[in-house]
Write a protein that holds these residues in place. Structure first.
Motif, PDB file in Angstrom:
ATOM      1  N   SER A 118       0.835  -1.205   0.000  1.00 49.28           N
ATOM      2  CA  SER A 118       0.000   0.000   0.000  1.00 49.28           C
ATOM      3  C   SER A 118       0.863   1.245   0.000  1.00 49.28           C
ATOM      4  O   SER A 118       0.556   2.224  -0.669  1.00 49.28           O
ATOM      5  N   ASP A 150      -5.630  -0.546  -4.820  1.00 51.34           N
ATOM      6  CA  ASP A 150      -5.111  -1.098  -3.567  1.00 51.34           C
ATOM      7  C   ASP A 150      -6.121  -2.075  -2.979  1.00 51.34           C
ATOM      8  O   ASP A 150      -7.094  -1.678  -2.338  1.00 51.34           O
ATOM      9  N   GLU A 151      -5.873  -3.352  -3.196  1.00 54.49           N
ATOM     10  CA  GLU A 151      -6.764  -4.418  -2.729  1.00 54.49           C
ATOM     11  C   GLU A 151      -8.235  -4.072  -2.963  1.00 54.49           C
ATOM     12  O   GLU A 151      -9.014  -3.978  -2.014  1.00 54.49           O
TER      13      GLU A 151
HETATM   14 MG   LIG Z   1      -2.291  -2.513   2.193  1.00 55.39          MG
END
Ligand SMILES: [Mg+2]
Ligand SMILES: Nc1ncnc2c1ncn2[C@@H]1O[C@H](COP(=O)(O)OP(=O)(O)OP(=O)(O)O)[C@@H](O)[C@H]1O
Lengths: 261, 218, 212
Positions: A56, A180-181
């Motif tokens: 991240s 991000d995810e």
């Molecule tokens: Mg992360």
């Protein structure tokens, strides 16, 4: 110290994203050490790695949501150097070229879906309300959400909210999309909707960097796989190859943990 | 009981006239105080030192001092600075100060509880700091603060009863003068109290309702 | 200096009124909370109505009713009695709401777990729900206490010679109103500082005891 980086074959086309020697620490906690990465035009890069690896942080440094301690970031020709002070103008230019999609969507709950997608176009690109709405509707249709335009985000499912967030980022015409995810906060069934949209986006030639735990997506959609651990990139290359035959012991351990679940 | 009804009938109009003054005072103080409160909510954390010190002074004194002190300060104190205001104007000034001070804190609290993800979202979209404030933080912060601001408005309405001490002809002062001329203190104060309650209680319900409504929507 | 002395004479009464009203309020709040949590509709309605009425009428009106309006035979309440009593019952209503909120903030699972473990009701209150309620109520309780400290100034309107009463008197005598009232404001602000610190101290202590 062991050199963790593995050099890539020289890219044929000019990369859209280049990250050079990125480093970042929170106090004494070193989160990124010397991360370098380049993303070719039209390619999809998947980033995997254990929790806390710094995935991240890399992504958030790319559009300066996090200020890196040192290193350089070039996106679509806009260059930011951690050492120098960035002007608001070049920051805005950089952020305009990079669209970001968050794990928790981060939609604006007090605006309708349409306003969520249109407002940034009006404020950042200077579009008129009509222009913006037209573009937004087109994108929402593409995401299969045209009927949600006048709803508030809280009335939409997680999968729908994430697709709205994707539309909101796409509306600014970014050169690269950072995810991000994007499916981690979603039920698996709903996550599929989002993955479909991302696949479609990849097939249209959008440059993408995707932090994910979805191994199938990494294997089937990505052109390039980056494995991070302990603040560095330990391995990168063709996804199929790495997943079949990881070179690094840490990668093997991580893949075993993920795949044998 | 009969007594109560008699008093209500006989002095109702006078008391209602006083209530009107109380409400006017409330509305004026809110209309002036809330915008200043919004300003102060930025001021207390502003980089500009003069702006910050002024804001902190007004917010801390406005919240820390009893409304009664501010009222008397404006009415009995300002003439020392060669500034004599009518009782209504000085009461309005004092309660505006109170409103600005409390609302500054309530609004700041509201803005602080806007989820940081949404602020990041707007940054990631390349929206400017000002746009982020204007379109994301302020509207949501005000919205989050709305129920507590409504709760404060009720307390402010009640605080206007203290303005009787600076000779504003509001409900309490009407009640007191009727009481002292007729010696019917208890029934007059009961009627006045019921008039206050008739406004405050429904207004409180409204603020509780607003809280439920908003927390459901977000 | 002379001014400070003149105002400070009111300090003990300000503190006294605040503390007595807080004590009355805390004690009277408990049965009201029980009423607010009652399943009996009638008791609930009466408690609800009482709280709304106490909070819906400004404190100064209560004080005037008690001071000017109530006489038992030929005996009237003294200003101090009326002030403490009036502020105390109004405080009870506010505190009852604070306690009720704090109790309902204790997760339902805590009750269920306690029942599952076979605890007595008394044990649940003293060992499980009580401490967690206290922890949740402390910030609001101290905020209220600071508010009450300022509201004790309302007692000056019926002649309790606390800080504001002394300040007005001195302002009238000396004709230096602005300074007097700023000094009075300063005293209230200074008085609320230790209360705020106490609140933070208790909060930290409780947080250690009842980790969240
Ligand atoms: Mg992360
Ligand atoms: N704002 C912050 N302040 C301090 N430390 C932070 C902050 N953000 C992240 N970290 C630390 O940086 C490290 C890397 O975090 P990062 O979020 O980049 O990991 P990640 O690879 O994305 O993990 P995950 O899979 O859990 O999302 C972690 O050890 C985390 O504790």
């Amino acid at each position: 110290m062991e050199q963790l980086m593995i050099e890539l074959n020289p890219q044929t086309t000019q990369p859209v994203v280049q990250v050079k020697n990125l480093a970042k620490a929170y106090g004494s906690n070193v989160v990124l050490r010397d991360v370098s990465l380049s993303v070719a035009e039209g390619s999809v890069t998947a980033m995997i790695g254990p929790s806390g690896a710094g995935k991240s942080t890399v992504l958030r440094c790319m559009n300066l949501l996090e200020q890196p301690d040192s290193g350089e970031i070039v996106i679509d020709g806009h260059c930011i150097n951690a050492g120098k002070k960035t002007s608001p103008k070049s920051l805005a230019a950089l952020r305009r070229s990079a669209g970001m999609v968050f794990q928790h969507f981060n939609l604006f709950p007090h605006m309708t879906v349409l306003r969520n997608v249109s407002l940034p176009q009006e404020r950042v690109l200077g579009c008129s309300r009509e222009q913006a709405n037209e573009k937004s509707m087109e994108l929402l249709k593409r995401m299969g959400l045209a009927d949600k335009a006048d709803q508030y985000p809280s009335r939409c499912s997680g999968g729908q909210q994430q697709r709205i967030a994707i539309a909101r980022a796409l509306a600014l015409g970014p050169r690269v999309m950072l995810f991000d995810e994007p499916t981690s906060a979603l039920d698996p069934e709903v996550g599929v909707e989002v993955l479909e949209v991302m696949k479609e986006l990849a097939s249209t030639g959008m440059t993408m960097v995707v932090v994910t735990h979805e191994m199938a997506f990494a294997e089937n959609v990505a052109d390039e796989l980056v494995v991070m651990a302990d603040g560095g990139i330990i391995e990168k290359g063709h996804p199929g190859q790495i997943l079949k035959d990881p070179q690094h012991e840490r990668t093997r351990r991580f893949l075993r943990a993920v795949l044998e679940r | 009981m009969n007594n109560l009804v008699d008093v209500a009938i006989e002095y109702g109009p006078t008391l209602l006239g006083g209530l009107k003054v109380s409400l006017t005072l409330t509305i004026l103080s809110l209309a002036l105080g809330l915008p200043i409160g919004l300003l102060f909510s930025f001021g207390v954390t502003a980089k500009n030192k003069a702006f910050r010190y002024i804001s902190v002074f007004f917010v801390e004194v406005g919240r820390g001092a009893p409304a009664l002190v501010l009222l008397q300060l404006m009415y009995y104190g300002l003439p020392n600075a060669n500034l004599t205001l009518s009782s209504m104007a000085s009461a309005c000034l004092a309660l505006t100060w109170t409103t600005a001070a409390y609302s500054a804190e309530l609004i700041r609290g509201g803005m602080q509880s806007v989820p940081s993800g949404e602020i990041e979202g707007s940054h990631a979209l390349g929206m400017s700091y000002r746009d982020c404030l204007r379109f994301v933080v302020i509207p949501q912060g005000l919205r989050i603060a709305l129920p507590s601001l409504m709760g404060f408005a009720v307390l402010l309405f009640q605080a206007t009863s203290l303005a009787y001490s600076v000779a504003v002809p509001e409900l309490m002062s009407q009640a007191y003068s009727i009481g002292s001329s007729t010696f019917q203190y208890l029934p007059v104060f009961i009627v006045a109290g019921l008039l206050y309650a008739a406004i405050s209680i429904p207004a409180t319900w409204l603020s509780v309702g607003a809280e439920r409504l908003l927390s459901r929507h977000l | 200096m002379e001014m400070l002395k003149a105002i400070a004479i009111g300090l003990p009464l300000t503190v006294l009124v605040t503390i007595l009203a807080l004590m009355i309020g805390t004690v009277v709040a408990l049965p009201i909370v029980a009423g607010l949590r009652s399943r009996n509709r009638l008791i609930w309605l009466m408690s609800r109505g009482l709280v709304d009425l106490l909070r819906g009428i400004p404190p100064v009106v209560w004080l005037f009713m008690l001071y000017y309006g109530i006489s038992i035979g030929a005996v009237r309440l003294s200003a101090l009695q009326a002030g403490v009593l009036g502020l105390g019952v109004v405080a009870a209503a506010y505190l009852a709401e604070i306690f009720r909120g704090a109790i309902s903030a204790v997760p339902k699972g805590q009750w269920e777990a306690s029942s599952a473990l076979g605890f007595h009701r008394a044990t649940v209150w003293t060992r499980i729900v009580g401490p967690q309620t206290a922890r949740a109520a402390i910030p609001a309780y101290t905020t209220f206490a600071i508010g009450l400290l300022k509201d004790s100034s309302i007692a000056s309107t019926i002649g309790v010679s606390e800080i504001v009463f002394m300040s007005s008197q001195y302002a009238r005598q000396s004709g230096s109103g602005i300074l007097v009232f700023f000094v009075a404001a300063g005293i209230y602000i200074l008085l609320s500082v230790p209360l705020g610190l106490l609140s933070r101290h208790l909060d930290v202590k409780m947080r250690k005891a009842v980790a969240r």
